[in-house]
Every structure is written in C-alpha cells, then in structure tokens.
Motif scaffolding. Structure first.
Motif, mmCIF file in Angstrom:
data_model
loop_
_atom_site.group_PDB
_atom_site.id
_atom_site.type_symbol
_atom_site.label_atom_id
_atom_site.label_comp_id
_atom_site.label_asym_id
_atom_site.label_seq_id
_atom_site.Cartn_x
_atom_site.Cartn_y
_atom_site.Cartn_z
ATOM 1 N N CYS A 138 90.565 -83.595 -10.197
ATOM 2 C CA CYS A 138 91.959 -83.258 -9.857
ATOM 3 C C CYS A 138 92.537 -84.256 -8.850
ATOM 4 N N CYS A 162 88.793 -80.463 -6.844
ATOM 5 C CA CYS A 162 87.667 -81.252 -7.323
ATOM 6 C C CYS A 162 88.029 -82.732 -7.452
ATOM 7 N N ASN A 211 86.925 -76.347 -12.273
ATOM 8 C CA ASN A 211 85.716 -77.172 -12.310
ATOM 9 C C ASN A 211 84.835 -76.844 -11.090
ATOM 10 N N VAL A 228 92.330 -75.472 -8.528
ATOM 11 C CA VAL A 228 93.351 -75.952 -9.467
ATOM 12 C C VAL A 228 92.881 -75.790 -10.911
ATOM 13 N N CYS A 229 91.684 -76.320 -11.211
ATOM 14 C CA CYS A 229 91.282 -76.424 -12.618
ATOM 15 C C CYS A 229 90.052 -75.587 -12.985
ATOM 16 N N CYS A 249 86.896 -75.263 -8.264
ATOM 17 C CA CYS A 249 88.161 -75.913 -7.928
ATOM 18 C C CYS A 249 89.311 -74.914 -8.106
#
Ligand SMILES: [Zn+2]
Length: 201
Positions: A75, A72, A65, A62-63, A60
């Motif tokens: 998110c 994901c 994951n 962003v995070c 992901c």
C-alpha cells in the motif's frame, strides 16, 4: 477408552497443530515428534519466529494484507499502479500473484468468499472497505482475481453488482486452457469455460 500415550503438554501441541489446514491428528503427531526431537535447530527457532510474528505482524487496515508495517509495504509503494486494485480471497492469493510478478498494482484481500451456509455474508468479509476504496478518484479499475470456484464466482458477481454504479471498470481473470495444458486432460468445467471465452485469432 483410548489409552493416554503422552502427557497433556504433548497432547495440547498435537491438538493445536491438528487445527492447521492440511494437518490431521496423524501428521500433527509426526510434526510434534519432529519438533521435540529437534529442540535446538527447530523447536526453539520456531518458538522465536512465532513470538516475533505475534509481536510484529498485523493486518493492513487498508487492504487486509499481512505485514510488519502498517499500512503494508504494498500500500505504501507509490511506484505501483494506483489506478488498479486487484481483489483476492486470501493473503496466499496475493503472495501467488506477487511471486508471479505479473502485476504491479495494489490489492484488496477479502478474507474469504461468500458462503451463506457457513454464515459468511458480506459483513464477514472486507467488502465495505473495498467499495469505499473504489470511490477514490485515482482508482480506474478493480480486477476480481477470485477463485474459479462456485463460491469465488458468486462473490465476484456480488461485488461487481455493488461496483456497477461507481464508474470504475470491473474486470475478472480469464478462465480456460492452462499454459501447457492438453485438452484431453482438462476437466469439463475448464473446457466449457475455455470454449465460452474463445477469441478471434
Ligand atoms: Zn495494504
């Protein structure tokens, strides 16, 4: 010189599997034998699953994951508390927290911990993206759910220093006596941490 027992294809399988955490050459050889013996119900489905994983699973942006959708599904889940980011070292830690079902927040996976001796500094981890996320107005708290190891705790220190100016609340997991734990069986470090974190009753 050691005698060659198996062909290069089998040797290669053994060598690759032996790179996995928890598998040495001996257990890798056992695993390879099991796979080759169970061609239809294990080797073929595993091959297909691995191909699917390569094709569909990604990190992901962003995070950090791993998921089949990007960003994901965690998110993208608007029902989760958008004010809390739970920071973990590895995706496995995220899975553990999700399994326990105790928090409904978003995560940030660092991808490890600081380890200067191994050449792992902040640039090797997803630290900059965490600091950037923490600036977002909806974020109120960053919980550092890092391992209770020396490396995990020094990483937590480093990140909380970076976040000090951002105005978010920075918290960390409590340390101490585990549920069901008997004092007599605890290691000195856990006992000392529990003593330090004592609370008024
Ligand atoms: Zn994500």
């Amino acid at each position: 010189m050691s005698r060659k027992i198996a062909g290069p294809e089998i040797e290669r399988l053994v060598q690759l599997l032996a790179r996995l955490p928890g598998l040495g050459p001996r257990s890798a050889r056992k695993a390879v034998l099991a796979l080759l013996k169970r061609r239809n119900d294990l080797l073929l489905p595993l091959t297909e699953a691995l191909q699917q994983a390569i094709a569909k699973i990604s990190e992901c942006p962003v995070c950090g994951n791993l998921d089949t959708v990007s960003p994901c599904s965690i998110c993208q889940d608007t029902r989760r508390d958008q004010g809390l980011i739970v920071v973990v070292e590895e995706v496995g830690d995220l899975w553990a927290l999700e399994r326990a079902g105790i928090v409904s927040a978003r995560y940030h996976v660092l991808g490890g911990h600081l380890s200067p001796l191994d050449g792992i500094g902040p640039e090797q981890l997803n630290v900059a993206s965490l600091i950037a996320r923490a600036q977002s107005p909806e974020v109120k708290e960053v919980l550092l759910a890092l391992n209770a190891t020396v490396e995990g705790q020094s990483t937590a220190h480093y990140i909380s220093d970076l976040l000090a100016a951002s105005g978010v609340t920075v918290s960390r997991l409590a340390q101490g006596v585990p549920i069901g734990g008997e004092l007599d069986y605890l290691d000195d470090g856990t006992l000392a941490a529990a003593f330090k974190a004592r609370r008024k009753v």
